[in-house]
Design a protein around this motif. Structure first.
Motif, PDB file in Angstrom:
ATOM      1  N   ARG A  57     -22.105 107.294  82.831  1.00 26.60           N
ATOM      2  CA  ARG A  57     -22.251 105.856  82.576  1.00 26.60           C
ATOM      3  C   ARG A  57     -21.497 105.413  81.330  1.00 26.60           C
ATOM      4  O   ARG A  57     -21.078 104.259  81.226  1.00 26.60           O
ATOM      5  CB  ARG A  57     -23.733 105.504  82.463  1.00 26.60           C
ATOM      6  N   ALA A  58     -21.347 106.341  80.359  1.00 28.19           N
ATOM      7  CA  ALA A  58     -20.619 105.981  79.144  1.00 28.19           C
ATOM      8  C   ALA A  58     -19.161 105.648  79.451  1.00 28.19           C
ATOM      9  O   ALA A  58     -18.565 104.767  78.818  1.00 28.19           O
ATOM     10  CB  ALA A  58     -20.709 107.126  78.129  1.00 28.19           C
ATOM     11  N   ASP A  59     -18.566 106.332  80.426  1.00 26.00           N
ATOM     12  CA  ASP A  59     -17.174 106.058  80.783  1.00 26.00           C
ATOM     13  C   ASP A  59     -17.022 104.637  81.329  1.00 26.00           C
ATOM     14  O   ASP A  59     -16.051 103.936  81.028  1.00 26.00           O
ATOM     15  CB  ASP A  59     -16.682 107.069  81.827  1.00 26.00           C
ATOM     16  N   LEU A  60     -17.992 104.219  82.139  1.00 28.96           N
ATOM     17  CA  LEU A  60     -17.953 102.856  82.674  1.00 28.96           C
ATOM     18  C   LEU A  60     -18.106 101.837  81.544  1.00 28.96           C
ATOM     19  O   LEU A  60     -17.429 100.806  81.518  1.00 28.96           O
ATOM     20  CB  LEU A  60     -19.065 102.665  83.705  1.00 28.96           C
ATOM     21  N   LEU A  61     -19.012 102.128  80.615  1.00 24.86           N
ATOM     22  CA  LEU A  61     -19.247 101.205  79.505  1.00 24.86           C
ATOM     23  C   LEU A  61     -18.018 101.109  78.605  1.00 24.86           C
ATOM     24  O   LEU A  61     -17.602 100.005  78.214  1.00 24.86           O
ATOM     25  CB  LEU A  61     -20.455 101.655  78.692  1.00 24.86           C
ATOM     26  N   ASN A  62     -17.429 102.255  78.290  1.00 27.31           N
ATOM     27  CA  ASN A  62     -16.284 102.265  77.373  1.00 27.31           C
ATOM     28  C   ASN A  62     -15.032 101.649  77.994  1.00 27.31           C
ATOM     29  O   ASN A  62     -14.061 101.364  77.284  1.00 27.31           O
ATOM     30  CB  ASN A  62     -15.988 103.696  76.933  1.00 27.31           C
ATOM     31  N   ALA A  63     -15.032 101.451  79.302  1.00 25.44           N
ATOM     32  CA  ALA A  63     -13.898 100.773  79.943  1.00 25.44           C
ATOM     33  C   ALA A  63     -13.949  99.273  79.688  1.00 25.44           C
ATOM     34  O   ALA A  63     -12.974  98.565  79.966  1.00 25.44           O
ATOM     35  CB  ALA A  63     -13.910 101.055  81.441  1.00 25.44           C
ATOM     36  N   CYS A  64     -15.069  98.794  79.189  1.00 29.85           N
ATOM     37  CA  CYS A  64     -15.219  97.362  78.891  1.00 29.85           C
ATOM     38  C   CYS A  64     -14.847  97.093  77.439  1.00 29.85           C
ATOM     39  O   CYS A  64     -14.419  97.976  76.717  1.00 29.85           O
ATOM     40  CB  CYS A  64     -16.649  96.931  79.179  1.00 29.85           C
ATOM     41  N   MET A  65     -15.063  95.847  77.028  1.00 32.45           N
ATOM     42  CA  MET A  65     -14.686  95.440  75.676  1.00 32.45           C
ATOM     43  C   MET A  65     -15.802  95.793  74.695  1.00 32.45           C
ATOM     44  O   MET A  65     -16.547  94.926  74.208  1.00 32.45           O
ATOM     45  CB  MET A  65     -14.397  93.937  75.646  1.00 32.45           C
ATOM     46  N   VAL A  66     -15.936  97.058  74.405  1.00 33.08           N
ATOM     47  CA  VAL A  66     -16.928  97.515  73.427  1.00 33.08           C
ATOM     48  C   VAL A  66     -16.235  98.433  72.431  1.00 33.08           C
ATOM     49  O   VAL A  66     -15.170  98.978  72.698  1.00 33.08           O
ATOM     50  CB  VAL A  66     -18.095  98.273  74.101  1.00 33.08           C
ATOM     51  N   GLY A  67     -16.863  98.600  71.275  1.00 33.62           N
ATOM     52  CA  GLY A  67     -16.301  99.464  70.250  1.00 33.62           C
ATOM     53  C   GLY A  67     -16.527 100.941  70.559  1.00 33.62           C
ATOM     54  O   GLY A  67     -17.342 101.297  71.413  1.00 33.62           O
ATOM     55  N   ARG A  68     -15.830 101.791  69.832  1.00 38.70           N
ATOM     56  CA  ARG A  68     -15.931 103.230  70.060  1.00 38.70           C
ATOM     57  C   ARG A  68     -17.322 103.757  69.707  1.00 38.70           C
ATOM     58  O   ARG A  68     -17.755 104.765  70.249  1.00 38.70           O
ATOM     59  CB  ARG A  68     -14.875 103.957  69.226  1.00 38.70           C
ATOM     60  N   GLN A  69     -17.994 103.100  68.781  1.00 43.07           N
ATOM     61  CA  GLN A  69     -19.298 103.572  68.329  1.00 43.07           C
ATOM     62  C   GLN A  69     -20.452 102.788  68.965  1.00 43.07           C
ATOM     63  O   GLN A  69     -21.548 102.742  68.411  1.00 43.07           O
ATOM     64  CB  GLN A  69     -19.396 103.445  66.800  1.00 43.07           C
ATOM     65  N   SER A  70     -20.211 102.204  70.137  1.00 43.21           N
ATOM     66  CA  SER A  70     -21.244 101.377  70.765  1.00 43.21           C
ATOM     67  C   SER A  70     -22.478 102.205  71.138  1.00 43.21           C
ATOM     68  O   SER A  70     -23.612 101.759  70.942  1.00 43.21           O
ATOM     69  CB  SER A  70     -20.676 100.684  72.006  1.00 43.21           C
ATOM     70  N   LEU A  71     -22.285 103.414  71.677  1.00 44.61           N
ATOM     71  CA  LEU A  71     -23.430 104.260  72.027  1.00 44.61           C
ATOM     72  C   LEU A  71     -24.199 104.675  70.782  1.00 44.61           C
ATOM     73  O   LEU A  71     -25.434 104.681  70.766  1.00 44.61           O
ATOM     74  CB  LEU A  71     -22.963 105.498  72.796  1.00 44.61           C
ATOM     75  N   PHE A  72     -23.443 105.029  69.746  1.00 46.95           N
ATOM     76  CA  PHE A  72     -24.065 105.425  68.484  1.00 46.95           C
ATOM     77  C   PHE A  72     -24.899 104.280  67.912  1.00 46.95           C
ATOM     78  O   PHE A  72     -26.058 104.469  67.514  1.00 46.95           O
ATOM     79  CB  PHE A  72     -22.974 105.842  67.502  1.00 46.95           C
ATOM     80  N   ALA A  73     -24.315 103.084  67.885  1.00 51.35           N
ATOM     81  CA  ALA A  73     -25.025 101.923  67.342  1.00 51.35           C
ATOM     82  C   ALA A  73     -26.255 101.588  68.180  1.00 51.35           C
ATOM     83  O   ALA A  73     -27.324 101.276  67.651  1.00 51.35           O
ATOM     84  CB  ALA A  73     -24.077 100.724  67.278  1.00 51.35           C
ATOM     85  N   THR A  74     -26.103 101.660  69.512  1.00 52.48           N
ATOM     86  CA  THR A  74     -27.236 101.375  70.398  1.00 52.48           C
ATOM     87  C   THR A  74     -28.388 102.335  70.150  1.00 52.48           C
ATOM     88  O   THR A  74     -29.553 101.927  70.050  1.00 52.48           O
ATOM     89  CB  THR A  74     -26.794 101.482  71.868  1.00 52.48           C
TER      90      THR A  74
END
Length: 216
Positions: free
Chosen positions: A83-100
């Motif tokens: 799921r992270a690959d799908l999320l990172n294909a969008c307009m999000v930062g590299r540390q979006s999972l970390f921040a979440t």
């Protein structure tokens, strides 16, 4: 931790008819060397003192496991599921999972602290001590969330990351265990959250200023 306080207050409040009975209970049960090694020495011979002394270790273990597993699941578990690959294909930062992961975990810890304080206030416990133990557990939970975040950077697999985090929790507890047979604090007491209770001293000293160092 909130449920532990409710259980403790409900049990201990009706257990002792006099202060002498409470003192005898503390002397016979709590001051036992085996119990002291696990929990440390009690700070005050009263109901608030017994309750917070009784819940502190179990609460921190619960918070440690929750935060480490939650953070590693979001950071590494989402990658393993794809799921992270799908999320990172969008307009999000590299540390979006970390921040979440950190926002969810720290916000949950804060909510737990608020619930704990309100519960202790409803039982008419002193406000200063209630605030101190609530902040102590909140900061402790956020510390373990940070540990989970760091171990998730060290390992690329969720199970390994959480395993390292739980192992560090065990080291913290082992360090506390070795110090619990003494009522005094030493330098190593400041490096394990399982001994911070005896530094901030809820309902006795309320040295809340130490938690500023702990936050750092």
């Amino acid at each position: 931790p909130t449920l532990l306080v409710i259980s403790g207050m409900s049990s201990y409040s009706s257990m002792f008819a006099t202060q002498q009975e409470l003192n005898a209970f503390v002397d016979d049960s709590i001051l036992n060397p085996v119990v002291a090694a696990i929990h440390g020495f009690i700070l005050s011979k009263d109901i608030p003192g017994i309750v917070v002394w009784n819940i502190k270790t179990v609460s921190l273990i619960i918070l440690a496991i929750f935060n480490i597993l939650a953070v590693s699941k979001i950071i590494r578990g989402e990658e393993e599921s794809g799921r992270a690959d799908l999320l990172n294909a969008c307009m999000v930062g590299r540390q979006s999972l970390f921040a979440t992961a950190m926002i969810i975990s720290c916000a949950t810890n804060l909510l737990m602290g608020v619930m704990l304080f309100i519960t202790m206030f409803m039982f008419k416990l002193p406000i200063g001590g209630s605030l101190t133990i609530s902040l102590l557990l909140t900061v402790g939970g956020c510390l373990f969330a940070s540990i989970g975040a760091v171990t998730s950077q060290l390992a690329s697999v969720r199970r390994t990351a959480s395993g390292i985090g739980i192992g560090l929790m065990g080291l913290f507890y082992a360090l506390s265990f070795m110090n619990n047979l003494s009522a005094e604090n030493n330098i190593s007491s400041y490096f394990t959250p399982f001994r911070w209770f005896f530094i901030v001293r809820p309902f006795v000293g309320n040295h809340i200023e130490f938690l500023l160092i702990a936050v750092v």
